[in-house]
Enzyme design. Structure first.
Site, PDB file in Angstrom:
ATOM      1  N   ASP A   1      23.538 -39.583 -44.848  1.00 39.73           N
ATOM      2  CA  ASP A   1      23.540 -38.273 -45.504  1.00 39.73           C
ATOM      3  C   ASP A   1      24.820 -37.543 -45.115  1.00 39.73           C
ATOM      4  O   ASP A   1      25.356 -36.774 -45.893  1.00 39.73           O
ATOM      5  CB  ASP A   1      22.272 -37.444 -45.231  1.00 39.73           C
ATOM      6  CG  ASP A   1      21.813 -37.409 -43.788  1.00 39.73           C
ATOM      7  OD1 ASP A   1      20.649 -37.702 -43.533  1.00 39.73           O
ATOM      8  OD2 ASP A   1      22.634 -37.057 -42.913  1.00 39.73           O
TER       9      ASP A   1
ATOM     10  N   HIS B   1      21.674 -38.270 -40.438  1.00 36.81           N
ATOM     11  CA  HIS B   1      21.567 -39.713 -40.660  1.00 36.81           C
ATOM     12  C   HIS B   1      22.960 -40.178 -41.084  1.00 36.81           C
ATOM     13  O   HIS B   1      23.681 -39.424 -41.748  1.00 36.81           O
ATOM     14  CB  HIS B   1      20.665 -40.065 -41.848  1.00 36.81           C
ATOM     15  CG  HIS B   1      19.202 -39.840 -41.661  1.00 36.81           C
ATOM     16  ND1 HIS B   1      18.614 -38.636 -41.908  1.00 36.81           N
ATOM     17  CD2 HIS B   1      18.195 -40.681 -41.305  1.00 36.81           C
ATOM     18  CE1 HIS B   1      17.304 -38.743 -41.699  1.00 36.81           C
ATOM     19  NE2 HIS B   1      17.028 -39.972 -41.318  1.00 36.81           N
TER      20      HIS B   1
HETATM   21  C1  XLS Z   1      10.476 -39.121 -42.079  1.00 34.41           C
HETATM   22  C2  XLS Z   1      11.082 -38.810 -40.802  1.00 34.41           C
HETATM   23  C3  XLS Z   1      12.616 -38.855 -40.773  1.00 34.41           C
HETATM   24  C4  XLS Z   1      13.124 -38.979 -39.368  1.00 34.41           C
HETATM   25  C5  XLS Z   1      14.557 -39.351 -39.267  1.00 34.41           C
HETATM   26  O1  XLS Z   1       9.277 -38.943 -42.282  1.00 34.41           O
HETATM   27  O2  XLS Z   1      10.603 -37.579 -40.402  1.00 34.41           O
HETATM   28  O3  XLS Z   1      13.147 -37.754 -41.428  1.00 34.41           O
HETATM   29  O4  XLS Z   1      12.948 -37.782 -38.664  1.00 34.41           O
HETATM   30  O5  XLS Z   1      14.836 -40.548 -39.891  1.00 34.41           O
END
Ligand code: XLS
Ligand code: CA
Ligand code: CA
Length: 449
Positions: free
Chosen positions: A112, A109
């Protein structure tokens, strides 16, 4: 041949060597028992079939905090007030981890991998600093990016949604984040770009214009597609369905909901699905069901391979450990002809109680072995002629004659009535579910070596 282990100035995982395949008899917790990445199954290596990815957020950012208490793990790379330093150290730790695990892909992301600045301009600069470093690290190690995404759910500004927020200013802000995250994904050669609509939904129907919000979502995705293609993104845009959590109701409820939405808005040529096991089960489906719905529509793009806990209704993001489940998942993937440019991303975290440094390695090794076993067994189940006979055999009445004419749309309701009268009461034909269940279990018990 193994990937070269990245080592920066500091070693964050001391005492852990590159993880190797030692076979089913090994009792070394830091070795693969089933995932032999160069082993060929049905013309492709395991690495090519499974296309595993490590995620950035759970492994290098999260410390195990939950609503009832703080984190339980100390991250050696995340110490001190200097955010730029922390982000660089974190990236060194991440690439050391990726290459020690000898996994081909990673996912991030925006915030992060980088850290959010006080302004959009500052955030864009921060992301660029990290993209430059990640580019170097990818070149040094051969690691590739499975997908990038933007976090448009943590910052309080998104409490009422991102692209579906009732306030246009927030929608525009979200767009600025997607633009930067797309730029980063393209620069890093990302093969996919994910939209998970964490806050794209609502809490209370009476203060929400759902029709308008869904239209905004479609316009937003269309503009993201247009921008992505304009900067040379040739990969797949992915929508990750989830029915709830954090919102009471999320628009991208499950695979079939998203398929209908994409087709309705003409987005299905560029967008596919990223199916997460845990989200499918939260929607009341089996993991394999949502995979199959995606595959049937030609829209299964990629997989988040983490599972939930069957006893509760949260998104627990656990590592896969159930071979029965991975066999069923890999049967869908193999029947579909493979994941293409998608992959299996472990959007999973170790339990809050798992506090040893090696636990994150052990968790990934277990998840990878679980899917490798799923692949080996699924391949055998599908090669067993009884599997195809039991499934395809049920539909032979449509292969010729009136059944075939029905499939071609040549028979009216009145024609069908006449045929029903001519044939009389249909015979009962067994579905043979238990026979198939036994057959799959027999293959599982015969082992995955
Ligand atoms: C949350 C999601 C998230 C997505 C990416 O529940 O799994 O981690 O995969 O934003
Ligand atoms: Ca999840
Ligand atoms: Ca996910």
């Amino acid at each position: 041949m193994s990937r070269r282990v990245f080592s920066g100035d500091t070693t964050y995982f001391p005492g852990i060597e590159q993880i190797r395949y030692e076979g089913p008899e090994s009792d070394n917790p830091l070795a693969f028992k089933a995932y032999d990445r160069e082993r060929v199954i049905g013309g492709k290596t395991m690495e090519e079939h499974l296309r595993f990815a490590v995620c950035y957020w759970h492994n290098f950012c999260a410390t195990g905090a939950d609503p009832f208490g703080p984190g339980t793990r100390e991250l050696a790379w995340a110490q001190g007030p200097d955010k730029a330093r922390v982000a660089r150290d974190r990236m060194d730790a991440a690439f050391e981890f990726f290459t020690k695990l000898n996994i081909p892909f990673w996912c991030f992301h925006d915030f992060d991998m980088a850290w959010e600045g006080a302004t959009i301009g500052e955030s864009e600069k921060n992301i660029q600093v990290m993209v430059d470093l990640a580019t170097e690290r990818q070149q040094e190690t051969g690691m590739r990016l499975l997908w990038g995404t933007a976090n448009m759910f943590s910052n309080p500004r998104y409490m009422n949604g991102a692209s579906t927020n009732p306030d246009f200013n927030v929608v525009a802000y979200a767009a600025s984040q997607v633009k930067a995250a797309l730029d980063a994904t393209v620069e890093l050669g990302g093969q996919n770009y994910v939209f998970w609509g964490g806050r794209e939904g609502y809490a209370y129907l009476q203060n929400t214009d759902t029709k308008r919000e869904l239209e905004h979502l479609a316009i937003f995705l269309d503009k993201a597609r247009e921008y992505g293609r304009s900067i040379g993104f040739e990969g797949t845009f992915l929508i990750e369905p989830k029915p709830m959590e954090p919102m009471y109701h999320q628009y991208d409820f499950d695979a079939q909901t998203v398929i209908g939405f994409l087709r309705h808005h003409g987005l299905d040529g560029d967008f596919k699905l990223n199916i997460e096991a845990n989200h499918a089960t939260l929607a009341g489906h089996a993991f394999a069901h949502d995979l199959q719905m995606g595959a049937d529509a030609g829209l299964l793009g990629s997989i988040d391979a983490n599972i939930g806990n069957p006893q509760n209704g949260w998104d627990t993001d656990q590592f896969p450990s159930d071979v029965y489940d991975t066999v069923h998942a890999m049967m869908v993937v193999l029947r579909m002809g493979g994941l293409g440019d998608g992959g299996l991303n472990f959007d999973a975290k170790v339990r809050r109680e798992s506090t040893d440094l090696e636990d994150t390695f052990i968790a990934h090794i277990g998840g990878m072995d679980c899917f490798a076993r799923g692949l080996i067994i699924a391949d055998r189940v599908l090669a067993d002629s009884r599997t195809r006979e039991l499934r395809e055999g049920r539909y032979t009445s449509f292969d010729s004659g009136d059944g075939k004419r029905f499939e071609k749309g040549e028979l009216s309701l009145t024609d069908l009535r006449s045929l029903a009268i001519a044939h009389g009461e249909p015979e009962k034909i067994s579905g043979k579910q238990e026979l198939l269940e036994n057959l799959i279990n027999d293959h599982i018990v015969r082992g995955a070596s």
